[in-house]
Scaffold this active site. Sequence first.
Site, PDB file in Angstrom:
ATOM      1  N   GLY A  52       0.775  -1.233   0.000  1.00 45.08           N
ATOM      2  CA  GLY A  52       0.000   0.000   0.000  1.00 45.08           C
ATOM      3  C   GLY A  52       0.801   1.275   0.000  1.00 45.08           C
ATOM      4  N   VAL A  57       6.111   0.542   6.191  1.00 41.24           N
ATOM      5  CA  VAL A  57       7.113  -0.349   5.591  1.00 41.24           C
ATOM      6  C   VAL A  57       7.227  -0.089   4.090  1.00 41.24           C
ATOM      7  CG1 VAL A  57       7.805  -2.752   5.210  1.00 41.24           C
ATOM      8  CG2 VAL A  57       6.794  -2.080   7.398  1.00 41.24           C
ATOM      9  N   CYS A  58       6.110   0.102   3.422  1.00 41.82           N
ATOM     10  CA  CYS A  58       6.140   0.379   1.983  1.00 41.82           C
ATOM     11  C   CYS A  58       6.881   1.675   1.684  1.00 41.82           C
ATOM     12  CB  CYS A  58       4.723   0.442   1.419  1.00 41.82           C
ATOM     13  SG  CYS A  58       3.832  -1.125   1.527  1.00 41.82           S
ATOM     14  N   THR A  59       6.674   2.673   2.510  1.00 38.83           N
ATOM     15  CA  THR A  59       7.377   3.943   2.314  1.00 38.83           C
ATOM     16  C   THR A  59       8.879   3.747   2.454  1.00 38.83           C
ATOM     17  OG1 THR A  59       5.462   5.227   3.044  1.00 38.83           O
ATOM     18  CG2 THR A  59       7.622   6.304   3.189  1.00 38.83           C
ATOM     19  N   LEU A  62      10.108   1.689  -0.760  1.00 34.07           N
ATOM     20  CA  LEU A  62      10.119   2.400  -2.036  1.00 34.07           C
ATOM     21  C   LEU A  62      11.023   3.614  -2.014  1.00 34.07           C
ATOM     22  CD1 LEU A  62       6.472   1.937  -3.278  1.00 34.07           C
ATOM     23  CD2 LEU A  62       8.497   0.546  -3.683  1.00 34.07           C
TER      24      LEU A  62
END
Length: 164
Positions: A52, A57-59, A62
């Site tokens: 998402g 964690v995704c931030t 990426l």
Amino acid sequence: MPKPPAVGTAAPDFELDGITLSAPGAEPAIRRDGYRLSQRAARPLLLAFYPGDDTPVCTRQLCSYSDGLDGFASVGADVWAISRQGLDSHESFARKRGIGLPLLSDTDGAVAAAYGISVPGLGLRRSVFLVDGENIVRWRHVALVGLSFPSRDELLAAVAALAR
């Protein structure tokens, strides 16, 4: 449900819409394009599936990959990130975090399903696939729990191993 493609097998082809932050600065331009696996340049490609936009964690994942784009380019590799959010969500996320790699929208989850990483009711498993210039999977990481991700250095090493 399909299983993730094994190393040495063909990567499932797909075509998705995506956005790319095309210029740094206070108000960077966003470019919207179509991305098709089978019609890309014949060079290594890292497909980073993430759960998402703008989640902790995704931030981290990426932003790490985006900050390392020069390193990926120096070993001849591209990086595409794929999640189920739409283009407007991707655009907001890219602008807010300065993410310069393409963010592709798999809103119906068909690509995640083809890659065997769908999780009913939750979306998808955090996964990275290294696809060579002939669209063969050469390395993969499929997380059981989405709290970890391969580091930029680990991905650069996987790409470098292709050249050997």
